[in-house]
Structures are given as structure tokens and as C-alpha cells.
Design a protein around this motif. Structure first.
Motif, PDB file in Angstrom:
ATOM      1  N   THR B 534      34.589  27.546  46.060  1.00 13.16           N
ATOM      2  CA  THR B 534      35.762  27.259  46.889  1.00 13.16           C
ATOM      3  C   THR B 534      36.951  28.127  46.489  1.00 13.16           C
ATOM      4  N   THR B 535      36.772  28.944  45.483  1.00 15.91           N
ATOM      5  CA  THR B 535      37.845  29.807  44.945  1.00 15.91           C
ATOM      6  C   THR B 535      39.033  28.978  44.475  1.00 15.91           C
ATOM      7  N   CYS B 536      38.757  27.852  43.832  1.00 21.27           N
ATOM      8  CA  CYS B 536      39.856  26.997  43.360  1.00 21.27           C
ATOM      9  C   CYS B 536      40.402  27.488  42.026  1.00 21.27           C
ATOM     10  N   TYR B 537      39.727  28.426  41.399  1.00 18.16           N
ATOM     11  CA  TYR B 537      40.191  29.070  40.160  1.00 18.16           C
ATOM     12  C   TYR B 537      40.227  28.131  38.959  1.00 18.16           C
ATOM     13  N   LYS B 538      39.580  26.954  39.038  1.00 18.44           N
ATOM     14  CA  LYS B 538      39.580  26.076  37.857  1.00 18.44           C
ATOM     15  C   LYS B 538      38.805  26.725  36.718  1.00 18.44           C
ATOM     16  N   GLU B 541      40.933  29.299  35.060  1.00 15.58           N
ATOM     17  CA  GLU B 541      42.068  28.680  34.372  1.00 15.58           C
ATOM     18  C   GLU B 541      41.623  28.029  33.061  1.00 15.58           C
ATOM     19  N   HIS B 542      40.409  27.464  33.088  1.00 15.27           N
ATOM     20  CA  HIS B 542      39.958  26.708  31.916  1.00 15.27           C
ATOM     21  C   HIS B 542      39.132  27.538  30.948  1.00 15.27           C
ATOM     22  N   ARG B 548      37.706  36.289  33.644  1.00 16.10           N
ATOM     23  CA  ARG B 548      38.268  36.083  34.993  1.00 16.10           C
ATOM     24  C   ARG B 548      37.138  35.717  35.957  1.00 16.10           C
ATOM     25  N   ASP B 551      37.887  35.682  39.799  1.00 18.07           N
ATOM     26  CA  ASP B 551      38.128  37.056  40.267  1.00 18.07           C
ATOM     27  C   ASP B 551      36.809  37.818  40.373  1.00 18.07           C
TER      28      ASP B 551
END
Lengths: 287, 587
Positions: B534-538, B541-542, B548, B551
């Protein structure tokens, strides 16, 4: 600070209320962003082509920069993507050069120093909770609100610099200033599922349903969004025509089990600009 | 089209009538054919669950006399302001565009009614009408000059405005060329007649009873001196004319010519032009007459088949447009197929939509013409005309253009023809999906690892996507610190969902990172999970190691799109899409 209003593509057709009511709330608080014609921020094509999405973002920022304005957007995907593009253009000279080449024929120039701001940041930073509290005339006494943060504003935090990515408070602070009672809920920082809408509707709807359930379990009366895409996804204001496969397979989507409103609807109601709808009235405590 | 019989030889008239009737028949049949397609629209324009052919019936049934009365003032206003005065062109802010179109429209209408249809309009309505009398002689030139003015503006806009050049097609220039020929041949014909000795002799024979040679000479002298006529050199007598001859000429002219023939100087374009023509131009009258008549008749016959048909379809579309196009697009009324079919025909390819298109930069980067609304509409018109018999490549481009559209509604707001484009784009997405071309990401996720390997081996990297050439994937540093701790997988929202089929999560984020680290990016492209992110970037981030992750997932998707685009450009795609039917999933 002078802002250009960047509503994002989805507002005029899918969520005109969010645009109109956000501008009304901002105007009541003394912020009048200039309305300029922008192109798409590039977020929707980011997974297809980094170049296309960076060029879109750079062109939008060049248009704002030409007018000497900074960008103010009510959409977290636009916000996140414009910030992402700023980072990636600074990191990658090859991309920057290609973007500059593509902008040159139009006489446009990317403005790296331009700032991109989200609606919540303007309310929090430029206006402040004290001024907001003073503007509130009909506080939403006891309304339990579940603030939905939206992924692309929060993360990647090094790029977006929106709030603490693990424990943000900006949204709850604003809702509390308007008289709401923020609830703590498990999935408040999780994805709404919109990025998969039309691509994998089953997962998309499952993610949305899990958010609704989490907010209900935490005892929220209303789920509040501050992003066009999140509101479309969670609010079921989402037109079924946006999801052709769903429409074809199972008819219109059912409404959400909890009221979902965008932040400007609640703030405007608290400021007495319009009545708080019946859907968002506090429910009697069932204990 | 009226050609006065007394001016033309009999053979000309019979041939002319034959061509006229043939062209008129082609025009009427063509117009009937196109309008029949409005009344029985293609099924690609249908509202789900309703037969498109009944659109007119739905429209008629939905209108009560009360509605009709209520709508009458609005429609009357639209007719006068938007159709006759073309205020809709001015409303979106371009004076030049309005000037261009209004001069074309007003000048052309004037020529059609007062010149071409003079036997039906000018002669019955205006007593004493003669085409050679003012104001008609002057008006004819004025109308022609207006059209010429509009043509010049239109041509300059199409050539010099970058945004218009981008969307201009052969047909746009062809149409301008036909109208230019029509106007230019008209002016030249009139100029040639002014200096034609034959015309002079015919008129003197008709209107001057029993003239002698001196009378004619005097008349020539008078016309040449007083009105600047240019007679062929050999006709007037050599040497300066005496005042007596001039006076005699004036007397004859006032008695016999002036009552039905204004001085030619009021033909302010043709008269100066005639001086360029003299003396040789006089012989061109017959040729120019044929040219002018044939160009007019060609334009008449071609009218229903080209963009000139907008003379009928655009006003029809303006009158059919609902009050709230957004609502009509979100919940199409039963009569929508009719408006859609008229809308497809009402486009004049003016390019305003593409100029204001929100995803114009995506077009500049990706180069798929169908991203631009004006081009997508042309594809859609072909689709509605042939019921889906577009080539796979055309369908793929149509689908890509359709799904890049963000439904921002701007084209619908700016369209000077007031087409409900928003409604058409929602239909275009539905139709593309129905024809087996849903959003590209949905097609890409069905491709197996063998397909990706083959595309990687055979496809060249496309120039346009070079700027987006993967930088994280190629850099070993990206994954150097990954310790396969699986925190990314632990925080992934897809992995916490209950009741998700195992195939949807065939590879976890940390496994995907490992695949790419091992150089198996092509295997990674075929992972369902890549397309379910979903490209939520969790994850990113974690990640305790600062990998990355999201990315990288974005770059993998970019790579997949770039591979397929490059293969399409290299002609590696067969009819079924990027793969042969037996070597992977159906795209």
C-alpha cells in the motif's frame, strides 16, 4: 506567509465539500490562500515512473514559485509526494537535470526553496490552538473523535517532517482545541487502503474495514480524516464509479459502520459555520 | 448554393446541378448516418443495465411539459449566448479564441445565407437585391474578410502556440485549408470578373440597349478613371481620355450601370486584388468559377465526415448538457448514452482540455498521447465507432491514458464545446477494463518470472525513463545493512489482515529485500506482494537498519513499468500483450 491553494485533483469531483469547507474554515481564521491552476502533484504516477511524478511535482512547485507563493494542501498524499519530490530532486542531480529540461520550454523553473504545507500544519503552526480555541463558538462537547493520520504525511518522516512518526499529536491537539475528545485507537497510524483501490479491491476494503472496526472498538463517535484520498476511501463518499471492478461485481459499496468526516467539517461546525450533522452527534453512552 | 443561370453557360449549369445534387445527397446521407449513431449509440457508451439505443426514449419520457417550460428560458439563453454569440468561448478567458471563432462563424454564416443561398434568402427578403449592389457587394467582401481574419488567427494559434501545436492534427490543417481555398477562390473569382472584358461585354449587352463603339469606349474610360478599374491594356484607346469622353461615360454609367451595379471599390478586397490580376487574370474567370464552386461543394459533401460536423453536433451537445455535469458523471441518467455520443462528435480538437490537463506533465514524461484528453477522446470515438476493434497497442495506450487521468474535472469545466468529458473518462476506464485492459499495474501483477526475465533480456531501456533509472536497486549499499530481522514484515498492514489468501502474501517485505540483494529483481517483479504493497512506508520508518524498503518497492514497480514500455516501443509485445499466451498469465 502567502499560500497558493493546492486542492489536489480529487477535490473538484470526488470531494468538493472538503475543498469548500476547508477554505471557509481557513478564511474564518484569517488565512486566504490564492487559488491557482495547478497540475497533478504526481503522486498517482509515482509507482509508474519516478520521472513523471517528480516532473509533475516540480511543475506544480514551479507554478507556485512563479507567483511567489508557498503551497498549502488539504491532501496528505499531495503533501507527502511534493515533499518527497523535493527530497529526491535534491538527492539526484540526473533527475533534477531532466526535470529542468522538461520545464524549460514552458519558461518554468523549479523552486527548491518553496515550502509545502498541509492544512493541519497551518492550523497548528500559523493559527495555533489558542486562536483556534478562541474561534470555537459551539464546541463539540464530548464528541469522541478518532483522528486518522494518513500515511503519506507521516512517513517517510525524514522527508515529510510532519510530526513525530511514532507518536504524532498534531491532529488530536487540534480536535481537542475544537472541543472534541480524542480517543486512543490501535490503528490510528495505519493505512486506509486507498492505494490499492481499483488494483486489489479485496485488500483495499479489508484495510478500510479494519480501520472502522478499530475506531469503533476504541469507542469513537466519529472517525476524522485530513486527506482527500483517506476520506474517499474511509468515508464511502467514494463514488462506486471510481472502482469499476467493485461496481461491476457487487454493486455500490455499503456505507461505513462509523461516521467518517473530514477535519474541516468538524472544525467549521465547532466554529459555528454550519451545524454538526446528525451522523456526527455524540452517541448516548451505552456503557 | 445559387449560381445565377443568366451568368453561366448551359453546359456549366447542367454539370453544376449534377454535382450539386450529388454533394447534397452525400451531405444529407452522411449527416443522417452520424445522427443515427446519436440515437442508437454504441454499446461502449451504455449505462450499465440499460440498452443504449433507448436513450432518446428515456430522455423524452423524463421530460414533462412542466420541465420543458422550466428549461425553456435556460435553453433559449444558451442558444443566444453560447451558440449564436459563442460566449462559452469567451467565458474561459481567451479573447483571441473567441475572435477567431466568432469571425469565422459570423463571416461564414453571412456568406452562406446572403451569398450562397441568395435565391432563397437575399432575393425574396430584400426588394431590389442585386449581388453587384451595395451593401451586398461590400458585405460579401466584409464577410469574406472576417472569415480570412478568423482563419489567420486559427492558423497562427495552431502553429505558434506550443500547447496547440501538440494536439493539432492533419485534419485541423486540412479543414483550415479547405476554408482558405473557398474564401481565396471567391475573392479571386470576383477580382477576375471585375477585370474581365467578357463580363463587361456581357453586361453591356444585357443592360445597354444598342451601344455603339464610342459609347463603350466612353464607358470604359469612365469606369477606369472613376472607379480605378483595370481593363486589359489593349481595350481602352491609347492616350489620355478627353473630359468629353469621360462625361459621356458617366452619363451612360449613371443611366445603365449604377442602378444595379455599385462602384467596385466597395468590394474592398476583390477590387485591389483585381489590379494584380489585370490583364491576364481576366481569362481565369471560368477556371476560378469551377474552383470556387467545386471547393464549396466538396466542403458541403465532406461536412458530415470531418470536424466541420461540429456545426451541428456542438450546438446539440451544448443544449443537451445537464446543469451539473459532475452529478451526471457520478450517477449517469438513463439518457446519458445520447449525450455521450453527441459529445464524442462535438469535439473540435481545439486542444483547450489538453492545455489545462492536470496530468499534462505525466504526458510530457511518459509520452503516451492518449494521456491528453483530446487524444483520448479521439481513441474513444474510434472505439465507439468500431465496437472495440482497436489494435492491442491502441487499446493499451487508451487504457494507460485513461487510468493516468485523475478525474479532476478540469477538462469538463474548460471545454468550449461543453462536452461532459468527466462522464466520458469514467466510461473510458470501465470500457478499457471490460476489453481486457484494466490499469497497467493490474496487468503487470499477473506476469510470471519467466516473462520478466525475457523482457529483461530482450528489451532495451527506454530513453524517456532513463531519468528514473533505478538507483537504489543498482546500489549494493541499499541492502548492505539488512540483517533480515523481519521488522518490516512485522509492521506491514497487509500481513496483519485476517483471512487473506496466502497467494496475496507470497513474499514478505524482508524476503523481497533479500531477493533484490541477491540480484533476483526479476523474480521480485512477479511477486504478488510487490503489487499489494500500500506504500504506507511503515516498513521503511521502522527499519532499525535504515533500509529504504518502500522506496525499493516503488523502484521495482517503476522497473516493471519501464520494462513493459520499452518492450512495447521495441515492438516486442504480441497481440495478447507483453507475453505469448502460453508463457505466463494473461496481461
Amino acid at each position: 506567509m502567502s499560500y497558493a491553494w493546492f486542492p489536489g485533483c480529487r477535490i473538484p469531483f470526488h470531494l468538493p465539500d472538503y475543498g469548500r469547507e476547508s477554505l471557509a474554515v481557513l478564511a474564518a481564521l484569517g488565512v486566504r490562500p490564492a487559488e491557482t491552476e495547478f497540475n497533478c502533484c504526481g503522486y498517482p504516477v509515482r509507482h509508474q515512473s519516478l520521472f513523471a511524478s517528480a516532473l509533475s511535482a516540480a511543475r506544480a512547485m514551479a507554478v507556485a514559485g512563479r507567483a511567489g507563493l508557498d503551497i498549502l494542501t488539504p491532501c496528505k498524499c499531495c503533501f507527502g509526494h511534493l515533499r518527497f519530490a523535493q527530497t529526491v530532486l535534491a538527492e539526484r542531480p540526473d533527475l533534477m537535470a531532466a526535470v529542468a529540461d522538461a520545464l524549460r520550454p514552458e519558461g518554468l523553473r523549479y523552486v527548491p526553496e518553496l515550502t509545502v504545507t498541509h492544512l493541519l500544519q497551518v492550523l497548528d503552526r500559523d493559527i495555533g490552538s489558542t486562536a483556534l480555541r478562541a474561534a470555537v463558538s459551539a464546541p463539540m462537547a464530548g464528541l469522541r473523535v478518532a483522528a486518522h493520520y494518513g500515511c503519506h504525511a507521516l512517513r517517510p518522516s525524514q522527508t515529510t517532517r510532519f510530526d513525530d512518526p511514532q507518536a504524532p499529536t498534531i491532529f488530536e491537539d487540534l480536535l481537542a482545541a475544537a472541543g472534541g475528545v480524542p480517543v486512543s485507537w490501535t490503528l490510528r497510524l495505519e493505512c486506509c487502503g486507498q492505494p490499492l483501490a481499483g488494483k486489489n479491491d479485496r485488500l483495499s476494503l479489508a484495510l478500510a474495514a479494519s480501520k472502522h472496526e478499530s475506531a469503533l472498538q476504541a469507542g469513537a463517535d466519529v472517525l476524522v480524516t485530513a486527506c482527500t484520498y483517506c476520506q474517499m476511501q474511509l468515508g464511502a463518499a467514494a463514488l462506486s464509479c471510481a472502482l469499476p471492478s467493485v461496481q461491476a461485481a457487487s454493486g455500490p459499496r455499503p456505507g461505513p459502520p462509523i461516521a467518517v468526516v473530514h477535519v474541516s467539517r468538524l472544525l467549521g461546525a465547532a466554529m459555528g459555520l454550519w451545524p454538526l450533522g446528525a451522523m456526527t452527534a455524540p452517541r448516548p453512552d451505552t456503557g | 448554393m445559387t449560381v445565377r443561370a443568366d451568368h453561366f453557360p448551359g453546359a456549366f449549369m447542367s454539370l453544376f446541378s449534377a454535382i450539386l445534387w450529388a454533394c447534397l445527397a452525400v451531405c444529407l446521407c452522411g449527416a443522417a448516418w452520424r445522427m443515427a449513431r446519436w440515437l442508437a449509440p454504441d454499446r461502449s457508451l451504455a449505462v450499465p443495465g440499460l440498452p443504449p439505443s433507448a436513450a432518446l426514449r428515456y430522455l423524452a419520457r423524463s421530460l414533462s411539459w412542466r420541465d420543458a417550460l422550466a428549461a425553456a428560458p435556460r435553453l433559449a439563453k444558451a442558444f443566444f449566448i453560447d451558440i449564436l454569440l459563442q460566449g462559452h468561448l469567451l467565458r474561459k478567458g481567451s479573447l483571441w479564441r473567441w475572435l477567431m471563432h466568432f469571425t469565422l462563424f459570423a463571416g461564414f454564416s453571412g456568406l452562406v445565407f446572403f451569398h450562397a443561398l441568395e435565391s432563397f434568402v437575399s432575393r425574396p427578403l430584400f426588394a431590389g437585391y442585386e449581388p453587384t449592389l451595395d451593401p451586398w457587394q461590400f458585405l460579401r467582401n466584409a464577410f469574406g474578410a472576417m472569415v480570412a481574419c478568423g482563419l489567420c488567427i486559427a492558423l497562427c494559434r495552431r502553429i505558434f502556440l506550443r500547447d496547440m501545436r501538440r494536439t493539432s492534427r492533419f485534419e485541423d490543417f486540412f479543414t483550415l485549408g479547405v476554408i482558405s481555398c473557398l474564401i481565396a477562390s471567391g475573392f479571386c473569382l470576383e477580382a477576375a470578373k471585375i477585370v474581365s472584358p467578357a463580363a463587361f461585354e456581357r453586361m453591356t449587352a444585357d443592360y445597354l440597349p444598342a451601344p455603339d463603339a464610342d459609347d463603350l469606349t466612353a464607358l470604359r474610360v469612365y469606369w477606369a478613371a472613376a472607379y480605378g478599374m483595370a481593363f486589359p491594356v489593349q481595350t481602352p484607346p491609347p492616350g489620355p481620355a478627353s473630359p468629353e469622353v469621360y462625361e459621356k461615360g458617366r452619363d451612360i454609367a449613371e443611366m445603365s450601370c449604377i442602378p444595379c451595379h455599385s462602384p467596385p471599390r466597395s468590394a474592398f478586397v476583390s477590387a485591389p486584388l483585381s489590379r494584380l490580376f489585370a490583364p491576364a487574370g481576366a481569362g481565369l474567370v471560368d477556371g476560378l468559377r469551377w474552383l470556387h464552386v467545386l471547393v464549396c461543394l466538396f466542403a458541403l459533401a465532406w461536412l458530415p465526415f470531418g470536424k466541420l460536423f461540429h456545426i451541428l453536433s456542438t450546438p446539440a451537445g451544448i443544449l443537451l448538457r445537464g446543469l451539473d455535469p459532475g452529478r451526471d458523471a457520478a450517477a449517469p441518467p438513463a439518457a446519458a448514452p445520447l449525450s455521450r455520443a453527441v459529445g464524442l462528435d462535438a469535439c473540435t480538437n481545439c486542444g483547450v482540455c489538453s492545455r489545462h490537463c492536470s496530468v499534462l506533465p505525466a504526458y510530457l514524461a511518459l509520452g503516451t498521447a492518449e494521456i491528453l484528453p483530446s487524444e483520448k477522446l479521439a481513441s474513444m470515438r474510434r472505439l465507439a465507432g468500431k465496437s472495440g476493434r482497436l489494435t492491442p497497442a491502441a487499446l493499451a495506450a487508451f487504457s494507460e491514458g485513461g487510468f493516468v487521468c485523475t478525474e479532476c474535472m478540469r477538462c469538463t469545466v474548460v471545454c468550449p464545446s461543453r462536452i461532459n468529458l468527466q462522464d466520458l473518462w469514467l466510461v473510458s476506464k470501465r470500457e478499457a477494463a471490460r476489453l481486457g485492459y484494466p490499469e497497467l499495474a493490474v496487468r503487470l501483477r499477473t506476469l510470471g518470472p519467466d516473462v520478466w526475465e525475457r523482457l529483461a533480456r530482450t528489451g532495451t531501456r527506454a530513453k524517456r525513463t532513463l531519468a528514473a533509472s533505478p538507483s537504489l536497486l543498482d546500489n549494493p549499499e541499499t541492502f548492505a545493512h539488512c540483517v533480515q530481522c523481519s521488522v518490516c514484515t512485522g509492521v506491514c498492514p497487509i500481513f496483519r489482515l485476517p483471512d487473506i489468501p496466502a497467494t496475496e502474501i507470497d513474499v514478505s517485505p524482508h524476503q523481497l529485500m533479500n531477493l533484490v540483494r541477491m540480484g533476483l529483481a526479476d523474480t521480485a517483479l512477479s511477486a504478488n506482494f510487490l503489487w499489494n504493497c500500500t506504500t504506507c512506508y511503515k516498513c521503511q520508518e521502522h527499519c532499525p537498519q535504515g533500509v529504504r524498503v518502500a522506496d525499493v518497492l516503488y523502484e521495482l514497480r517503476n522497473l516493471a513499468h519501464a520494462r513493459v514500455e520499452a518492450a512495447a516501443r521495441d515492438g516486442l509485445l504480441d497481440d495478447a500483450g507483453p507475453v505469448a499466451a502460453d508463457s505466463g498469465g494473461r496481461p
